[in-house]
Design a protein around this motif. Structure first.
Motif, PDB file in Angstrom:
ATOM      1  N   LEU A 217       0.974  -1.367  -0.167  1.00  0.00           N
ATOM      2  CA  LEU A 217      -0.184  -0.191  -0.038  1.00  0.00           C
ATOM      3  C   LEU A 217       0.536   1.808  -0.005  1.00  0.00           C
ATOM      4  CD1 LEU A 217      -2.934  -1.150   2.652  1.00  0.00           C
ATOM      5  CD2 LEU A 217      -2.860  -0.988   0.043  1.00  0.00           C
ATOM      6  N   GLY A 218       1.526   0.917   0.725  1.00  0.00           N
ATOM      7  CA  GLY A 218       2.653   2.380   0.566  1.00  0.00           C
ATOM      8  C   GLY A 218       3.763   2.472  -0.518  1.00  0.00           C
ATOM      9  N   SER A 219       3.874   1.859  -1.586  1.00  0.00           N
ATOM     10  CA  SER A 219       4.873   1.859  -3.246  1.00  0.00           C
ATOM     11  C   SER A 219       3.294   2.442  -3.863  1.00  0.00           C
ATOM     12  CB  SER A 219       4.954   0.660  -3.095  1.00  0.00           C
ATOM     13  OG  SER A 219       3.652  -0.167  -4.251  1.00  0.00           O
ATOM     14  N   LEU A 220       2.024   3.107  -3.178  1.00  0.00           N
ATOM     15  CA  LEU A 220       1.110   3.039  -4.300  1.00  0.00           C
ATOM     16  C   LEU A 220       1.751   5.162  -4.791  1.00  0.00           C
ATOM     17  CD1 LEU A 220      -2.448   2.226  -3.094  1.00  0.00           C
ATOM     18  CD2 LEU A 220      -1.068   1.241  -4.862  1.00  0.00           C
ATOM     19  N   GLY A 221       1.885   4.900  -3.469  1.00  0.00           N
ATOM     20  CA  GLY A 221       2.010   7.128  -3.918  1.00  0.00           C
ATOM     21  C   GLY A 221       3.443   7.056  -4.933  1.00  0.00           C
ATOM     22  N   ARG A 222       4.555   6.343  -4.116  1.00  0.00           N
ATOM     23  CA  ARG A 222       5.312   6.579  -4.774  1.00  0.00           C
ATOM     24  C   ARG A 222       5.140   5.710  -6.733  1.00  0.00           C
ATOM     25  NH1 ARG A 222       7.581   3.626  -0.632  1.00  0.00           N
ATOM     26  NH2 ARG A 222       7.368   1.811  -1.011  1.00  0.00           N
ATOM     27  N   LEU A 223       4.918   4.809  -6.906  1.00  0.00           N
ATOM     28  CA  LEU A 223       3.936   4.676  -7.997  1.00  0.00           C
ATOM     29  C   LEU A 223       3.892   5.804  -8.901  1.00  0.00           C
ATOM     30  CD1 LEU A 223       3.077   1.134  -8.404  1.00  0.00           C
ATOM     31  CD2 LEU A 223       4.972   2.230  -9.031  1.00  0.00           C
ATOM     32  N   LEU A 224       2.711   6.344  -8.480  1.00  0.00           N
ATOM     33  CA  LEU A 224       2.116   7.757  -9.250  1.00  0.00           C
ATOM     34  C   LEU A 224       2.812   8.953  -9.460  1.00  0.00           C
ATOM     35  CD1 LEU A 224      -0.349   9.124 -10.208  1.00  0.00           C
ATOM     36  CD2 LEU A 224      -0.911   9.643  -7.877  1.00  0.00           C
ATOM     37  N   VAL A 229       3.363   8.218 -17.325  1.00  0.00           N
ATOM     38  CA  VAL A 229       2.214   7.804 -18.065  1.00  0.00           C
ATOM     39  C   VAL A 229       1.093   7.599 -17.600  1.00  0.00           C
ATOM     40  CG1 VAL A 229       1.867   5.597 -19.463  1.00  0.00           C
ATOM     41  CG2 VAL A 229       3.826   6.121 -19.576  1.00  0.00           C
ATOM     42  N   LEU A 230       1.369   6.674 -16.026  1.00  0.00           N
ATOM     43  CA  LEU A 230       0.003   6.403 -14.916  1.00  0.00           C
ATOM     44  C   LEU A 230      -0.410   8.211 -14.771  1.00  0.00           C
ATOM     45  CD1 LEU A 230      -1.641   4.922 -13.466  1.00  0.00           C
ATOM     46  CD2 LEU A 230       0.457   4.902 -11.989  1.00  0.00           C
ATOM     47  N   GLN A 231       0.325   8.671 -14.242  1.00  0.00           N
ATOM     48  CA  GLN A 231      -0.023  10.561 -14.603  1.00  0.00           C
ATOM     49  C   GLN A 231      -1.126  10.528 -15.381  1.00  0.00           C
ATOM     50  OE1 GLN A 231       3.252  12.728 -13.729  1.00  0.00           O
ATOM     51  NE2 GLN A 231       3.309  11.455 -11.797  1.00  0.00           N
ATOM     52  N   ARG A 232      -0.867  10.818 -16.575  1.00  0.00           N
ATOM     53  CA  ARG A 232      -1.077  11.489 -17.660  1.00  0.00           C
ATOM     54  C   ARG A 232      -2.431  10.571 -18.055  1.00  0.00           C
ATOM     55  NH1 ARG A 232      -0.377  15.212 -21.637  1.00  0.00           N
ATOM     56  NH2 ARG A 232       2.085  15.245 -21.121  1.00  0.00           N
ATOM     57  N   ARG A 233      -2.418   9.166 -17.913  1.00  0.00           N
ATOM     58  CA  ARG A 233      -3.480   8.295 -18.875  1.00  0.00           C
ATOM     59  C   ARG A 233      -4.491   8.652 -17.647  1.00  0.00           C
ATOM     60  NH1 ARG A 233      -3.399   8.047 -23.695  1.00  0.00           N
ATOM     61  NH2 ARG A 233      -5.763   7.469 -23.006  1.00  0.00           N
ATOM     62  N   THR A 234      -4.450   9.160 -15.923  1.00  0.00           N
ATOM     63  CA  THR A 234      -5.383   9.082 -14.788  1.00  0.00           C
ATOM     64  C   THR A 234      -5.839   9.845 -14.944  1.00  0.00           C
ATOM     65  OG1 THR A 234      -3.683   7.656 -14.045  1.00  0.00           O
ATOM     66  CG2 THR A 234      -5.813   8.998 -12.466  1.00  0.00           C
ATOM     67  N   ALA A 342      -1.717   1.321 -22.383  1.00  0.00           N
ATOM     68  CA  ALA A 342      -0.818   1.936 -21.411  1.00  0.00           C
ATOM     69  C   ALA A 342       0.161   1.792 -20.035  1.00  0.00           C
ATOM     70  CB  ALA A 342      -0.834   3.322 -21.492  1.00  0.00           C
ATOM     71  N   ILE A 343      -0.649   1.597 -19.124  1.00  0.00           N
ATOM     72  CA  ILE A 343       0.176   1.724 -17.839  1.00  0.00           C
ATOM     73  C   ILE A 343       0.293   0.408 -18.130  1.00  0.00           C
ATOM     74  CG2 ILE A 343      -0.947   3.198 -17.011  1.00  0.00           C
ATOM     75  CD1 ILE A 343      -3.074   1.517 -15.950  1.00  0.00           C
ATOM     76  N   TYR A 344      -0.359  -0.471 -18.567  1.00  0.00           N
ATOM     77  CA  TYR A 344      -0.256  -2.421 -18.568  1.00  0.00           C
ATOM     78  C   TYR A 344       0.921  -3.021 -19.000  1.00  0.00           C
ATOM     79  CZ  TYR A 344      -5.076  -2.998 -17.201  1.00  0.00           C
ATOM     80  OH  TYR A 344      -6.012  -2.672 -15.589  1.00  0.00           O
ATOM     81  N   SER A 345       1.249  -1.818 -20.195  1.00  0.00           N
ATOM     82  CA  SER A 345       2.673  -1.777 -20.821  1.00  0.00           C
ATOM     83  C   SER A 345       3.977  -1.762 -19.679  1.00  0.00           C
ATOM     84  CB  SER A 345       3.197  -1.584 -21.679  1.00  0.00           C
ATOM     85  OG  SER A 345       1.492  -1.404 -22.823  1.00  0.00           O
ATOM     86  N   LEU A 346       3.365  -0.752 -18.733  1.00  0.00           N
ATOM     87  CA  LEU A 346       5.316  -0.465 -18.357  1.00  0.00           C
ATOM     88  C   LEU A 346       5.498  -1.784 -16.893  1.00  0.00           C
ATOM     89  CD1 LEU A 346       3.100   2.438 -16.676  1.00  0.00           C
ATOM     90  CD2 LEU A 346       5.096   2.597 -18.782  1.00  0.00           C
ATOM     91  N   GLY A 347       4.862  -2.820 -16.978  1.00  0.00           N
ATOM     92  CA  GLY A 347       5.714  -3.982 -15.896  1.00  0.00           C
ATOM     93  C   GLY A 347       4.659  -4.583 -15.439  1.00  0.00           C
ATOM     94  N   ALA A 348       4.832  -5.998 -15.844  1.00  0.00           N
ATOM     95  CA  ALA A 348       4.267  -7.236 -14.573  1.00  0.00           C
ATOM     96  C   ALA A 348       3.565  -7.051 -13.052  1.00  0.00           C
ATOM     97  CB  ALA A 348       3.274  -8.133 -14.950  1.00  0.00           C
ATOM     98  N   GLU A 349       4.672  -6.882 -12.410  1.00  0.00           N
ATOM     99  CA  GLU A 349       4.841  -7.225 -11.428  1.00  0.00           C
ATOM    100  C   GLU A 349       4.188  -5.745 -10.352  1.00  0.00           C
ATOM    101  OE1 GLU A 349       8.024  -3.949 -12.762  1.00  0.00           O
ATOM    102  OE2 GLU A 349       7.311  -6.039 -13.832  1.00  0.00           O
ATOM    103  N   THR A 350       4.134  -4.303 -10.983  1.00  0.00           N
ATOM    104  CA  THR A 350       2.951  -3.392 -10.009  1.00  0.00           C
ATOM    105  C   THR A 350       2.087  -3.447 -11.094  1.00  0.00           C
ATOM    106  OG1 THR A 350       4.196  -2.020 -11.801  1.00  0.00           O
ATOM    107  CG2 THR A 350       5.259  -1.821 -10.022  1.00  0.00           C
TER     108      THR A 350
END
Length: 410
Positions: A217-224, A229-234, A342-350
């Motif tokens: 859960l703590g990693s959610l903010g860091r990912l954003l 790409v996640l910022q823009r698509r969101t 777009a965001i699913y192409s960024l990595g399976a682990e996240t």
């Protein structure tokens, strides 16, 4: 469509890197997404029936819808990220089992407190749909991932659009409690089917990941913060979903009054017209797979903005209102699929965590759109609704234009 597998074979084939999905499994996941997400919306047209039956006053009856939406938002943040930590098949099925329990409680609840608790839990556990979409993306080969996501998402949009008219029609014939009881039966069926056909382990995405739930859960903010790409698509989809929620919250108010005077059944049938927007999802997936995400995004945003000019002209025309709803739904669905691809192409682990962030934020945009719709219509009628609706995708378009100032990823 993605490659098929021979009759009687496992729905997964291919090598260890890319399990191949059958058409049947993709269709099953799309149907499951639609059936699960519909649970969030069944109660919306039934508030007037549910409130008196469980002892809610007219002033507090809207809590039925509000708590379901709050629960869904909580589930997006608290449960969906677990897809990056736990074995996916078990997580989906256990969550669906919890949905069944919540639906059964809602179907028999004699008091307001018990029904509202069930409504909240229905929202929390219905996020199983957002566990299935990243799962489908992972199982799809890279070359057809957008098409697979688009097909599964078409089922989700159909569930959103059909839930209200379906619940209205069932309640009209069998009573409102039957809506929740029948949905519980449907959820049992999908839980059993998904347990039988989904893989227990996914190649290149082992559960566990070496981190605990708190760290997840703590990693959610860091990912954003760290993922442009996640910022823009969101941001794009937040504006689009706000417009979508505003339109579909306000248009029943318009249709119930002068000059239309539609009944609840008539409004339910009108809502069915928007279901055709789901047909654009697989097309959007193919566009994304072909590398046309950026121009398609601009087209989707422009189509949503245009829909509100059609809606303004259609204040006295059901045909134009239907066209406006269709254009809006097509734009929203296209943009959603482009964003997820777009965001699913960024990595399976996240993938699950990014999906949780994406969905949770634009869901808040939808809640804001719904809230503004009732106020704007009450204060100024249909015209301010259409101008506010236009403003949301217009803001998205302005932000989209900044992509051309440098090398911003789509």
């Amino acid at each position: 469509m993605p490659p098929t597998v021979p009759p009687g074979a496992s729905p997964f084939a291919g090598d260890a890197t890319h399990p191949v999905l059958s058409r049947t499994l993709i269709l099953l996941m799309a149907l499951a997404c639609g059936a699960v997400v519909a649970n969030i919306y069944y109660a919306q047209p039934l508030v007037g029936l549910i409130g008196p039956a469980v002892g809610l006053s007219p002033e507090t009856a809207s809590l039925v819808v509000t708590l379901t939406q709050i629960g869904y938002g909580a589930g997006l943040i608290l449960l969906v990220p677990l897809g990056d930590l736990l074995e996916n098949r078990r997580l989906v099925v256990v969550t669906l089992g919890s949905t069944v329990a919540a639906l059964l409680v809602a179907a028999v609840a004699p008091t307001a407190s018990l029904f509202l608790a069930a409504a909240f839990l229905i929202g929390v556990t219905s996020v199983a749909v957002q566990m299935l979409v990243p799962l489908a993306a992972h199982m799809a080969p890279e070359a057809s991932r957008g098409q697979v996501v688009g097909t599964v998402m078409s089922g989700l949009l159909l569930g959103i659009l059909l839930a209200r008219p379906v619940s209205s029609l069932i309640a009209d014939s069998l009573g409102w409690r039957a809506v929740f009881g029948l949905s519980a039966v449907v959820m049992v069926g999908f839980a059993v089917l998904l347990w039988r056909v989904l893989p227990q382990r996914l190649p290149q995405r082992p559960p566990g990941g070496g981190s605990g739930y708190g760290a997840l859960l703590g990693s959610l903010g860091r990912l954003l913060v760290r993922t442009p790409v996640l910022q823009r698509r969101t941001a794009y989809q937040t504006m689009m979903f706000a417009a979508f929620s505003l339109y579909w919250t306000a248009v029943p108010l318009l249709l119930a009054g002068t000059p239309f005077h539609l009944t609840q059944r008539g409004i339910a049938l009108f809502a069915l017209s928007g279901a055709a927007g789901a047909l654009v999802a697989p097309i959007a997936g193919r566009i994304a797979d072909s590398g046309w995400t950026r121009p398609a995004t601009g087209f989707a945003l422009a189509m949503a903005a245009l829909s509100f000019f059609v809606a303004r002209a259609g204040e006295g025309s059901i045909a134009l209102l239907v066209l406006a709803g269709l254009l809006l739904d097509m734009g929203v669905q296209m943009n959603m699929v482009l964003g997820q691809r777009a965001i699913y192409s960024l990595g399976a682990e996240t993938r699950s965590r990014m999906n949780a962030i994406y969905m949770a934020i634009f869901f808040l945009g939808g809640a804001a759109g719904s809230a503004l719709a009732g106020y704007a219509f009450a204060v100024g009628g249909w015209e301010p609704v259409t101008w506010i609706g236009f403003a949301f995708p217009a803001l998205g378009l302005l932000f989209y234009l900044t992509e051309f100032r440098g090398r911003h990823p789509a």
